[in-house]
Design a protein around this motif. Sequence first.
Motif, short mmCIF file in Angstrom:
data_model
loop_
_atom_site.label_atom_id
_atom_site.label_comp_id
_atom_site.label_asym_id
_atom_site.label_seq_id
_atom_site.Cartn_x
_atom_site.Cartn_y
_atom_site.Cartn_z
N LYS A 148 47.19 -57.02 64.30
CA LYS A 148 48.19 -57.10 63.42
C LYS A 148 48.01 -58.41 62.69
O LYS A 148 48.11 -58.73 61.61
CB LYS A 148 49.42 -57.11 64.13
N ALA A 149 47.71 -59.57 63.56
CA ALA A 149 47.37 -61.02 63.10
C ALA A 149 46.25 -60.65 62.19
O ALA A 149 46.46 -61.70 60.98
CB ALA A 149 47.02 -62.00 64.10
N ALA A 150 45.05 -60.16 62.33
CA ALA A 150 44.16 -60.20 61.36
C ALA A 150 44.27 -59.39 60.12
O ALA A 150 43.87 -59.85 59.05
CB ALA A 150 43.01 -59.30 62.30
N GLN A 151 45.23 -58.36 60.21
CA GLN A 151 45.59 -57.78 59.01
C GLN A 151 46.71 -58.76 58.03
O GLN A 151 46.24 -58.66 56.67
CB GLN A 151 46.41 -56.56 59.12
N TRP A 152 47.27 -59.57 58.81
CA TRP A 152 48.08 -60.49 57.81
C TRP A 152 47.36 -61.46 57.47
O TRP A 152 47.67 -62.25 56.24
CB TRP A 152 49.24 -61.02 58.82
N LEU A 153 46.27 -62.13 58.15
CA LEU A 153 45.45 -63.18 57.69
C LEU A 153 44.70 -62.65 56.29
O LEU A 153 44.45 -63.26 55.31
CB LEU A 153 44.42 -63.52 58.62
N GLU A 154 44.42 -61.29 56.43
CA GLU A 154 43.58 -60.73 55.20
C GLU A 154 44.46 -60.60 53.80
O GLU A 154 44.22 -61.05 52.92
CB GLU A 154 43.18 -59.42 55.42
N THR A 155 45.81 -60.22 54.34
CA THR A 155 46.90 -60.36 53.15
C THR A 155 46.90 -61.44 52.84
O THR A 155 47.20 -61.84 51.19
CB THR A 155 48.22 -59.68 53.80
N VAL A 156 47.03 -62.62 53.23
CA VAL A 156 47.28 -64.04 52.64
C VAL A 156 45.96 -64.85 52.21
O VAL A 156 45.96 -65.96 51.97
CB VAL A 156 48.07 -64.94 53.42
N GLY A 171 45.17 -77.94 53.28
CA GLY A 171 46.92 -77.94 53.57
C GLY A 171 47.24 -76.67 53.05
O GLY A 171 47.91 -76.03 53.99
N GLY A 172 46.79 -76.20 52.00
CA GLY A 172 47.07 -74.79 51.61
C GLY A 172 46.64 -73.86 52.37
O GLY A 172 47.47 -72.60 52.42
N GLN A 173 45.53 -73.81 53.12
CA GLN A 173 45.05 -72.84 53.90
C GLN A 173 46.05 -72.71 55.27
O GLN A 173 46.45 -71.77 55.88
CB GLN A 173 43.82 -72.82 54.44
N GLY A 178 50.75 -70.50 58.24
CA GLY A 178 52.05 -70.38 58.74
C GLY A 178 52.83 -69.29 57.97
O GLY A 178 53.74 -68.80 58.78
N LEU A 179 52.64 -68.91 56.81
CA LEU A 179 53.25 -67.70 56.39
C LEU A 179 52.75 -66.50 57.01
O LEU A 179 53.66 -65.67 57.38
CB LEU A 179 52.97 -67.78 54.67
N PHE A 196 56.63 -75.43 50.64
CA PHE A 196 55.43 -75.83 49.78
C PHE A 196 55.49 -77.31 49.29
O PHE A 196 54.52 -77.71 48.64
CB PHE A 196 55.31 -74.81 48.69
N SER A 197 56.27 -77.96 49.88
CA SER A 197 56.68 -79.26 49.18
C SER A 197 55.58 -80.43 49.48
O SER A 197 55.34 -81.40 48.95
CB SER A 197 58.03 -79.88 49.54
N ALA A 198 54.69 -80.07 50.77
CA ALA A 198 53.69 -80.95 51.20
C ALA A 198 52.41 -80.83 50.49
O ALA A 198 51.38 -81.53 50.96
CB ALA A 198 53.76 -80.85 52.71
N LEU A 199 52.27 -79.77 49.47
CA LEU A 199 51.21 -78.96 49.17
C LEU A 199 50.90 -79.87 47.81
O LEU A 199 51.82 -80.38 46.97
CB LEU A 199 51.18 -77.83 48.92
N ASP A 200 49.74 -80.08 47.47
CA ASP A 200 49.20 -80.36 45.94
C ASP A 200 49.91 -79.83 45.04
O ASP A 200 50.03 -78.47 45.28
CB ASP A 200 47.73 -80.68 45.97
#
Length: 402
Positions: A148-156, A171-173, A178-179, A196-200
């Motif tokens: 299931k985790a692998a599926q969500w990693l592919e989704t993001v 940072g974005g990755q 986290g998402l 998202f506030s810590a991201l460029d």
Amino acid sequence: MLDQNNELIAIRNLYKVFGRKPEQAMTKVKAGVGKDELLAEHDHTLGLKDINLTINKGEIFVIMGLSGSGKSTLIRHFNRLIDPTEGQILVDGVDVMSLGKKDLEQFRRHKMSMVFQRFGLMPHRSVIENVSYGLAVQGVKKKERLEKAAQWLETVGLKGYEEQYPSQLSGGQQQRVGLARALCTDAEILLMDEAFSALDPLIRSEMQDQLIELQDKLHKTIVFITHDLDEALRLGDRIAILKDGELVQVGKPEEILLQPATDYVEAFVKDVNRARALTVETVMQPPVSRITATTIGEALEQMKKLPEDYGYYVNDDGYQGVVLRETLEKAFAEDADAEVDASVWEPLDAISADAVLETVIPETLETEYHLPVVDEDGELQGELSRSALVEVLGDTTTSEAA
């Protein structure tokens, strides 16, 4: 606001006072003592004051305000990371304050997931272990949770990064991990605290795009905290604005922009580029100039009742083009019983209701007609006039675009 039957979260008469004797300080708060006076004279901090709001299933509800407004304090009440001094927190009709220790643990594991500003990843665990962690806590077997985790990693968009560690990611990755971790538990509600506030800026914009894209598929209930009005306007189905622990306005983005409830909100939104924040749907009028007749004679009769000397021709296949009164009169003189066909209407590109105003300003200025607004099936939804654009954006914006 969505129908009340769709209500998922209800906050009622919520107060939070920080200090040694918050119950005693509450009498001062209810007597009208403000945040500054409460701190200076009574050594207590007013976190939240009489908050009342509802959040509906499947919406992105943004809570925003400046530093110290109480927005992060509020979101931490939803899963009882903070207990209120007074008030109710109802989730799906359940009073969260009534939950015992075990029920509260189950509630946090299954009902809500949280995405943090600083990612909150465990540095000693791989990416896939981080994503599957919530499922491990739920007791899901290793094979199932890793799949299931692998599926969500592919989704993001992080397929291939399963065995990396957080320190090896940008940072974005990391925020995508986290998402994915929050989504992996299949919780109904996502709490996103300045996620998202810590991201460029560029990465932040990409994450906003991804969240919107995911929400179109998943229809989660998302409570999103931000201090950035542009982010709030871009993401929120509705927005709540806090000031010094008090709720000053709740509304759709266009209501916040066009109908600010207080001077504070008005000052907050005055520098926003409305052309980038509003969509065609917020400005368009109903499609008055509609021609649906099948013969030239009937079409001309419909035209005579319209406010303009043109109309949008619509048949069973949806919007086709613009028909001019002059053209119909000429065709009528030749054969009033002839069918309306492509020889009568002229092409005029339609626009989408969810198009951002900035993208349609050139088209609005280049044509003498109101622009037809159609849905994805080609059905006429409304019309956008130059005067409506000028009214909502001001002469400066449209003349600059021209």
